[in-house]
Scaffold this motif. Structure first.
Motif, PDB file in Angstrom:
ATOM      1  N   GLU A  85       1.005  -1.283   0.117  1.00  0.00           N
ATOM      2  CA  GLU A  85       0.054  -0.054  -0.052  1.00  0.00           C
ATOM      3  C   GLU A  85       0.740   1.309  -0.211  1.00  0.00           C
ATOM      4  OE1 GLU A  85      -2.993   2.199   3.188  1.00  0.00           O
ATOM      5  OE2 GLU A  85      -2.885   0.199   2.932  1.00  0.00           O
ATOM      6  N   THR A 145       3.634  -2.349   4.557  1.00  0.00           N
ATOM      7  CA  THR A 145       3.305  -3.878   4.504  1.00  0.00           C
ATOM      8  C   THR A 145       2.265  -4.288   5.358  1.00  0.00           C
ATOM      9  OG1 THR A 145       4.428  -4.237   6.647  1.00  0.00           O
ATOM     10  CG2 THR A 145       5.954  -4.364   4.433  1.00  0.00           C
ATOM     11  N   SER A 146       1.553  -5.368   5.424  1.00  0.00           N
ATOM     12  CA  SER A 146       0.394  -5.524   6.238  1.00  0.00           C
ATOM     13  C   SER A 146       0.582  -5.583   7.705  1.00  0.00           C
ATOM     14  CB  SER A 146      -0.121  -7.012   5.860  1.00  0.00           C
ATOM     15  OG  SER A 146       0.775  -8.055   6.007  1.00  0.00           O
ATOM     16  N   ASP A 147       1.838  -5.552   8.219  1.00  0.00           N
ATOM     17  CA  ASP A 147       2.475  -5.439   9.358  1.00  0.00           C
ATOM     18  C   ASP A 147       2.514  -3.915  10.039  1.00  0.00           C
ATOM     19  OD1 ASP A 147       1.833  -8.422   9.963  1.00  0.00           O
ATOM     20  OD2 ASP A 147       4.140  -8.665   9.590  1.00  0.00           O
TER      21      ASP A 147
END
Length: 123
Positions: free
Chosen positions: A25, A38-40
């Motif tokens: 993103e 990142t997703s984290d």
């Protein structure tokens, strides 16, 4: 590790790769730099020629530069200096972070950063 910085002469292809192929993103995009989350919640930032960090990384790093989060970047810098570690470039800061660059025994460039304390916020 919270962040990885990449100085690249292939800015647009890297932007498209990180967003389109890896599916990261876009956290922010400026003319010569973009950051991807990142997703984290960790981030990857790319810098093109003309960005203030591009020259520092191009002169001192042979690849991506990992950043490790610390509680107090000033204390960390003092500890590195006492250990004889070479600090590279001037300390930096933005509205959220303060950081330093250093050369590790492997010859690569690394960063340490601490979140800036906002008065009255408790963080």
């Amino acid at each position: 590790m919270r962040w990885v910085g990449v100085a690249t002469r292939e800015y647009r292809p890297m932007f498209e790769f990180l967003q389109g192929v890896l599916g990261l993103e876009v956290a922010f995009e400026e003319e010569t730099t973009a950051e991807f989350a990142t997703s984290d919640g960790d981030t990857v930032q790319i810098m093109a020629p003309g960005d203030r960090t591009f020259e520092l990384f191009s002169r001192n790093a042979t690849g991506p530069v990992p950043l490790f989060e610390v509680d107090d970047v000033h204390a960390a810098a003092e500890e590195l200096e006492r250990a004889g570690v070479e600090l590279v470039g001037a300390p930096g800061q933005d509205e959220n972070w303060e950081w330093i660059n250093f050369r590790a025994p492997d010859g690569n460039l690394y960063e340490l950063a601490a979140r800036r304390r906002v008065p009255g916020c408790g963080w």
